[in-house]
Write a protein that holds these residues in place. Sequence first.
Motif, PDB file in Angstrom:
ATOM      1  N   SER A 104       0.856  -1.182   0.000  1.00 51.43           N
ATOM      2  CA  SER A 104       0.000   0.000   0.000  1.00 51.43           C
ATOM      3  C   SER A 104       0.894   1.235   0.000  1.00 51.43           C
ATOM      4  CB  SER A 104      -0.903  -0.007   1.231  1.00 51.43           C
ATOM      5  OG  SER A 104      -1.685   1.159   1.283  1.00 51.43           O
ATOM      6  N   ILE A 105       0.800   2.028  -1.078  1.00 47.98           N
ATOM      7  CA  ILE A 105       1.621   3.219  -1.226  1.00 47.98           C
ATOM      8  C   ILE A 105       0.697   4.418  -1.360  1.00 47.98           C
ATOM      9  CG2 ILE A 105       3.398   4.358  -2.611  1.00 47.98           C
ATOM     10  CD1 ILE A 105       4.270   1.626  -3.595  1.00 47.98           C
ATOM     11  N   PRO A 106       0.917   5.475  -0.568  1.00 47.05           N
ATOM     12  CA  PRO A 106       0.051   6.653  -0.667  1.00 47.05           C
ATOM     13  C   PRO A 106       0.003   7.216  -2.088  1.00 47.05           C
ATOM     14  CG  PRO A 106       1.450   6.792   1.281  1.00 47.05           C
ATOM     15  CD  PRO A 106       1.919   5.604   0.500  1.00 47.05           C
ATOM     16  N   PHE A 107      -1.208   7.558  -2.524  1.00 44.23           N
ATOM     17  CA  PHE A 107      -1.480   8.149  -3.835  1.00 44.23           C
ATOM     18  C   PHE A 107      -1.275   7.179  -5.002  1.00 44.23           C
ATOM     19  CE2 PHE A 107      -0.180  11.629  -1.023  1.00 44.23           C
ATOM     20  CZ  PHE A 107      -1.316  12.408  -1.072  1.00 44.23           C
ATOM     21  N   ILE A 108      -1.020   5.915  -4.698  1.00 44.07           N
ATOM     22  CA  ILE A 108      -0.883   4.899  -5.740  1.00 44.07           C
ATOM     23  C   ILE A 108      -2.087   3.970  -5.661  1.00 44.07           C
ATOM     24  CG2 ILE A 108       0.483   3.014  -6.683  1.00 44.07           C
ATOM     25  CD1 ILE A 108       1.798   5.717  -6.993  1.00 44.07           C
ATOM     26  N   GLU A 109      -2.879   3.921  -6.732  1.00 42.75           N
ATOM     27  CA  GLU A 109      -4.040   3.035  -6.767  1.00 42.75           C
ATOM     28  C   GLU A 109      -3.615   1.585  -6.926  1.00 42.75           C
ATOM     29  OE1 GLU A 109      -7.941   2.311  -6.325  1.00 42.75           O
ATOM     30  OE2 GLU A 109      -7.233   4.365  -6.561  1.00 42.75           O
ATOM     31  N   GLU A 110      -2.684   1.350  -7.844  1.00 40.31           N
ATOM     32  CA  GLU A 110      -2.178  -0.001  -8.111  1.00 40.31           C
ATOM     33  C   GLU A 110      -0.878   0.116  -8.903  1.00 40.31           C
ATOM     34  OE1 GLU A 110      -1.419  -2.963  -7.497  1.00 40.31           O
ATOM     35  OE2 GLU A 110      -3.456  -3.812  -7.527  1.00 40.31           O
ATOM     36  N   TYR A 111      -0.130  -0.967  -8.913  1.00 39.44           N
ATOM     37  CA  TYR A 111       1.073  -1.022  -9.740  1.00 39.44           C
ATOM     38  C   TYR A 111       1.264  -2.445 -10.247  1.00 39.44           C
ATOM     39  CZ  TYR A 111       3.310  -3.034  -5.583  1.00 39.44           C
ATOM     40  OH  TYR A 111       3.623  -3.832  -4.505  1.00 39.44           O
ATOM     41  N   LYS A 112       1.961  -2.564 -11.368  1.00 36.80           N
ATOM     42  CA  LYS A 112       2.277  -3.854 -11.958  1.00 36.80           C
ATOM     43  C   LYS A 112       3.781  -3.959 -12.166  1.00 36.80           C
ATOM     44  CE  LYS A 112      -2.093  -4.410 -14.498  1.00 36.80           C
ATOM     45  NZ  LYS A 112      -2.695  -4.592 -15.854  1.00 36.80           N
ATOM     46  N   ILE A 113       4.304  -5.155 -11.969  1.00 35.30           N
ATOM     47  CA  ILE A 113       5.718  -5.418 -12.229  1.00 35.30           C
ATOM     48  C   ILE A 113       5.803  -6.406 -13.377  1.00 35.30           C
ATOM     49  CG2 ILE A 113       7.897  -6.290 -11.318  1.00 35.30           C
ATOM     50  CD1 ILE A 113       7.048  -5.430  -8.559  1.00 35.30           C
ATOM     51  N   ASN A 114       6.294  -5.934 -14.513  1.00 32.19           N
ATOM     52  CA  ASN A 114       6.446  -6.773 -15.696  1.00 32.19           C
ATOM     53  C   ASN A 114       7.915  -7.147 -15.869  1.00 32.19           C
ATOM     54  OD1 ASN A 114       3.677  -6.424 -16.300  1.00 32.19           O
ATOM     55  ND2 ASN A 114       4.110  -4.505 -17.372  1.00 32.19           N
TER      56      ASN A 114
END
Length: 271
Positions: A104-114
């Motif tokens: 959980s990162i502030p101001f980050i909705e989601e992230y992907k690692i490719n």
Amino acid sequence: MLFRRRGLGFGRRGFNFHFGRRSSSGFGMYNRRGGRKTGIIIGVILAILVILLVLVFSIRIKDVEVSGNKQYTKEQIESLLFDGKWSRNSAFCYYQNRFKEHKSIPFIEEYKINFKSPTKVEVVVFEKSVVGCVSYMSSYMYFDKDGIIVESSSEQLPGVPVIAGLEFGHIVLHQPLPVADQDIFGEILNLTQVLNVSDIQVDKINYNSYNEAELVMGDITVELGNSDSLDGKIAELHDIMTELTGLSGTLYLDTYDETNSSPTYRFVKKN
């Protein structure tokens, strides 16, 4: 005619005695040899597995690309995601990214690692949509275009204006900002979008009781008046920004008239 069985050599004792010795000796030799072969095969398989595990867990991520980030720099995203002893291990990172809950990162909705290769990854960041914030109990409460409070922070993010003059009640995270006039969020969204297109950054946007906007940019205050002809007002502000450099005071754009081809605006210097 009488026949004697002993002459045929098939006596019960003799037959059982000879057959038993041969079978016992033959099968014992086969079992010992088979056991050694099985042990060698198992040993080779285990050795291969150990080597594979060592190779897998020795591969580390060395190159990180980041896209979609605005609020955070590439270095900040990298330090937030790869902050542990095993976080740069390729196998561990793949497992965490695929099967575990993301950080959980502030101001980050989601992230992907490719994974581009075992040593190179691309981090795609999806930031929360933020149009402004309000000051509330020593914190900044950030809201989206619908007035939903999406995040709280003790710091003011660059590029996100503080909205002042709004009257609201108790604020709850992930709930709408409780204001009397919900239409104000549409005006705020429109204003911030026009400012972004014109590449104009403001520190604060003040609204009075008539929902008239006032921009604060350092030592410069800009009176916009109501939301009529907003695009034209911001375009005029963009054109005269260089003339305001180094000045301190108030610029009145509330008199803007789109039919006037040669407008003049009043600027009052601060004493």
